[in-house]
Write a protein that holds these residues in place. Structure first.
Motif, PDB file in Angstrom:
ATOM      1  N   GLU A 294      -5.390  -4.043   8.470  1.00 24.50           N
ATOM      2  CA  GLU A 294      -4.728  -2.798   8.075  1.00 24.50           C
ATOM      3  C   GLU A 294      -4.016  -2.060   9.229  1.00 24.50           C
ATOM      4  O   GLU A 294      -2.924  -1.973   9.028  1.00 24.50           O
ATOM      5  CB  GLU A 294      -5.575  -1.851   7.423  1.00 24.50           C
ATOM      6  N   ARG A 295      -4.923  -2.193  10.345  1.00 26.15           N
ATOM      7  CA  ARG A 295      -4.347  -1.505  11.663  1.00 26.15           C
ATOM      8  C   ARG A 295      -3.068  -2.566  12.156  1.00 26.15           C
ATOM      9  O   ARG A 295      -1.896  -1.709  12.494  1.00 26.15           O
ATOM     10  CB  ARG A 295      -5.339  -1.539  12.677  1.00 26.15           C
TER      11      ARG A 295
ATOM     12  N   ASP B  86       0.654  -6.790  -0.469  1.00 18.80           N
ATOM     13  CA  ASP B  86       1.615  -5.990  -1.221  1.00 18.80           C
ATOM     14  C   ASP B  86       2.023  -6.948  -2.243  1.00 18.80           C
ATOM     15  O   ASP B  86       2.710  -6.447  -3.253  1.00 18.80           O
ATOM     16  CB  ASP B  86       2.671  -5.800  -0.178  1.00 18.80           C
TER      17      ASP B  86
ATOM     18  N   ARG C  65      -1.196  -4.072  10.236  1.00 20.44           N
ATOM     19  CA  ARG C  65       0.015  -3.780   9.011  1.00 20.44           C
ATOM     20  C   ARG C  65       0.546  -2.494   9.626  1.00 20.44           C
ATOM     21  O   ARG C  65       1.882  -2.413   9.699  1.00 20.44           O
ATOM     22  CB  ARG C  65      -0.407  -3.899   7.934  1.00 20.44           C
ATOM     23  N   ALA C  66      -0.163  -1.655   9.874  1.00 20.54           N
ATOM     24  CA  ALA C  66       0.269  -0.352  10.245  1.00 20.54           C
ATOM     25  C   ALA C  66       1.330  -0.463  11.491  1.00 20.54           C
ATOM     26  O   ALA C  66       2.107   0.357  11.907  1.00 20.54           O
ATOM     27  CB  ALA C  66      -0.753   0.751  10.455  1.00 20.54           C
TER      28      ALA C  66
ATOM     29  N   TRP D 160     -10.812  -6.516   7.464  1.00 21.13           N
ATOM     30  CA  TRP D 160      -9.634  -6.107   6.824  1.00 21.13           C
ATOM     31  C   TRP D 160      -9.220  -4.929   7.446  1.00 21.13           C
ATOM     32  O   TRP D 160      -8.257  -4.438   7.242  1.00 21.13           O
ATOM     33  CB  TRP D 160      -9.827  -5.933   5.238  1.00 21.13           C
ATOM     34  N   GLU D 161     -10.211  -4.196   8.113  1.00 19.69           N
ATOM     35  CA  GLU D 161      -9.644  -2.920   8.940  1.00 19.69           C
ATOM     36  C   GLU D 161      -8.767  -3.004   9.992  1.00 19.69           C
ATOM     37  O   GLU D 161      -7.687  -2.575  10.201  1.00 19.69           O
ATOM     38  CB  GLU D 161     -10.883  -2.112   9.276  1.00 19.69           C
TER      39      GLU D 161
ATOM     40  N   GLU E 231      -7.116  -5.963  -3.362  1.00 20.55           N
ATOM     41  CA  GLU E 231      -7.136  -4.871  -2.412  1.00 20.55           C
ATOM     42  C   GLU E 231      -6.029  -4.614  -1.351  1.00 20.55           C
ATOM     43  O   GLU E 231      -5.530  -3.630  -1.322  1.00 20.55           O
ATOM     44  CB  GLU E 231      -8.567  -4.829  -1.657  1.00 20.55           C
ATOM     45  N   ILE E 232      -5.754  -5.854  -0.531  1.00 19.98           N
ATOM     46  CA  ILE E 232      -5.087  -5.585   0.367  1.00 19.98           C
ATOM     47  C   ILE E 232      -3.455  -6.099   0.451  1.00 19.98           C
ATOM     48  O   ILE E 232      -2.584  -5.372   1.116  1.00 19.98           O
ATOM     49  CB  ILE E 232      -5.781  -6.400   1.607  1.00 19.98           C
TER      50      ILE E 232
ATOM     51  N   GLU F  16     -10.206  -9.417  -2.726  1.00 21.29           N
ATOM     52  CA  GLU F  16      -9.672  -9.002  -1.263  1.00 21.29           C
ATOM     53  C   GLU F  16      -8.262  -9.165  -1.437  1.00 21.29           C
ATOM     54  O   GLU F  16      -7.669  -8.210  -1.051  1.00 21.29           O
ATOM     55  CB  GLU F  16      -9.989 -10.053  -0.374  1.00 21.29           C
TER      56      GLU F  16
ATOM     57  N   ILE G 147       2.304  -7.526   3.807  1.00 24.32           N
ATOM     58  CA  ILE G 147       0.896  -8.501   3.443  1.00 24.32           C
ATOM     59  C   ILE G 147       1.182  -9.253   2.286  1.00 24.32           C
ATOM     60  O   ILE G 147       1.237  -8.552   1.133  1.00 24.32           O
ATOM     61  CB  ILE G 147      -0.344  -7.533   3.435  1.00 24.32           C
TER      62      ILE G 147
END
Ligand SMILES: Nc1ncnc2c1ncn2[C@@H]1O[C@H](COP(=O)(O)OP(=O)(O)OP(=O)(O)O)[C@@H](O)[C@H]1O
Ligand SMILES: [Mg+2]
Length: 308
Positions: A178-179, A202, A181-182, A174-175, A199-200, A196, A33
């Protein structure tokens, strides 16, 4: 591993003669990210639009998974999802049709199960039969995200996805990120909410005036440029910083009740011990001391100002 997106020496001069990008080079690794930060007019949307094949570059080259975004547009477009900054939607189309149609535009076969999942993830399921003009601004923005996810992109660009979106929706967005990205999706986002990004992301890239000023792992950036502030509340106010303490470059604030000392966390010696001893020696009594770590926002402002 070869980068999933490779931007090399990219320039853009608009028809007006304005030079919006001046030789930008940037590699983006698969699965990361990357947050692209910069003030208004920095060139963020221009850069993203060129990578997504919406704006033609004036010079340089961009590849996505090895395909050239100009010559091999069809291939790159299928791999990319874009959530644009500007809200442009077809007011009289339903949510379901808009999102399903977008999948087709990217050359993918219909997949109602996937569309259903996307709409549910973005809390749009109960609006699927509404036409777009019946939605609120935040919901329209969610539809843009649903469109961008309709064809299961490997690289997702989010240009100010949370502008005008309420706090709870921002959290749920953002959730979703995240998903994604996973599941291995590479994500490039711009935001003016620096916390933001903090937090998120890399990695953080800072762009200003059409030039990349810095690209760095977020953690490394925070320690490298991270400064701390020591705040010393005094038992009695003082009128000026005593001569013996001038070398510390303290600032006296709050009507002489408080001294602020900036120091570098990466320095061999922070100077705190010596400072406290010098304060005692000068007969200054303390009421309280506290420290504050600079945030990405402070760092960002510092970089942009230094670059001007
Ligand atoms: N179509 C255009 N024609 C001429 N100039 C343009 C065009 N699009 C953008 N620009 C100029 O290029 C510069 C960069 O614009 P861009 O939209 O890339 O900035 P940005 O970093 O996305 O800003 P913001 O944070 O406000 O979204 C600006 O000075 C803008 O006025
Ligand atoms: Mg923009």
């Amino acid at each position: 591993m070869a980068p999933i997106v490779s931007v090399s020496n990219l320039s853009k001069t608009y028809a007006s003669g304005f030079e919006a990008l001046k030789g930008v080079s940037l590699d983006i690794e698969e699965g990361e990210i990357l947050a692209l930060l910069g003030p208004n007019g920095a060139g963020k949307t221009t850069l993203i639009s060129i990578i997504c094949g919406i704006v033609n570059p004036s010079g340089g080259e961009v590849t996505v998974n090895g395909y050239d975004v100009v010559r091999e547009f069809r291939e790159t477009r299928a791999m990319i999802g874009l959530v644009p900054q500007e809200l442009t939607t077809d007011a009289f189309e339903t949510v379901w049709n808009t999102v399903s149609f977008s999948r087709g535009l990217h050359g993918r076969k219909p997949d109602p199960t996937h569309i259903e999942k996307v709409l549910k993830d973005l809390s749009l399921w109960d609006k699927k039969d509404n036409v777009l003009r019946e939605l609120s601004g935040g919901m329209k923005r969610r539809v843009l995200i649903a469109k961008a996810l309709s064809h299961e992109p490997r690289v997702l660009f989010l240009d100010e996805p949370t502008a005008g979106v309420d706090v709870s929706l921002r959290k749920s967005m953002w959730e979703v990120v995240e998903r994604l990205r996973a599941s291995g999706v590479t994500i490039i986002l711009t935001t003016h909410y620096i916390e933001e990004a903090e937090e998120i992301a890399d990695r953080i890239a800072v762009i200003n005036g059409g030039e990349i000023l810095l690209v760095e792992e977020k953690a490394a950036l925070m320690t490298k440029l991270g400064r701390k502030q020591l705040r010393v509340d005094l038992a009695q106010p003082i009128e000026e910083v005593p001569q013996t303490l001038l070398s510390y470059k303290l600032s006296l604030e709050e009507n002489g009740q408080c001294l602020i000392y900036d120091y570098d966390t990466s320095a061999e010696r922070t100077g705190i011990t010596a400072l406290l001893a010098a304060l005692a020696e000068a007969g200054i009594r303390l009421r309280d001391i506290s420290t504050r770590q600079s945030s990405l926002e402070d760092i960002f402002v510092e970089i942009v100002e230094a670059g001007q």
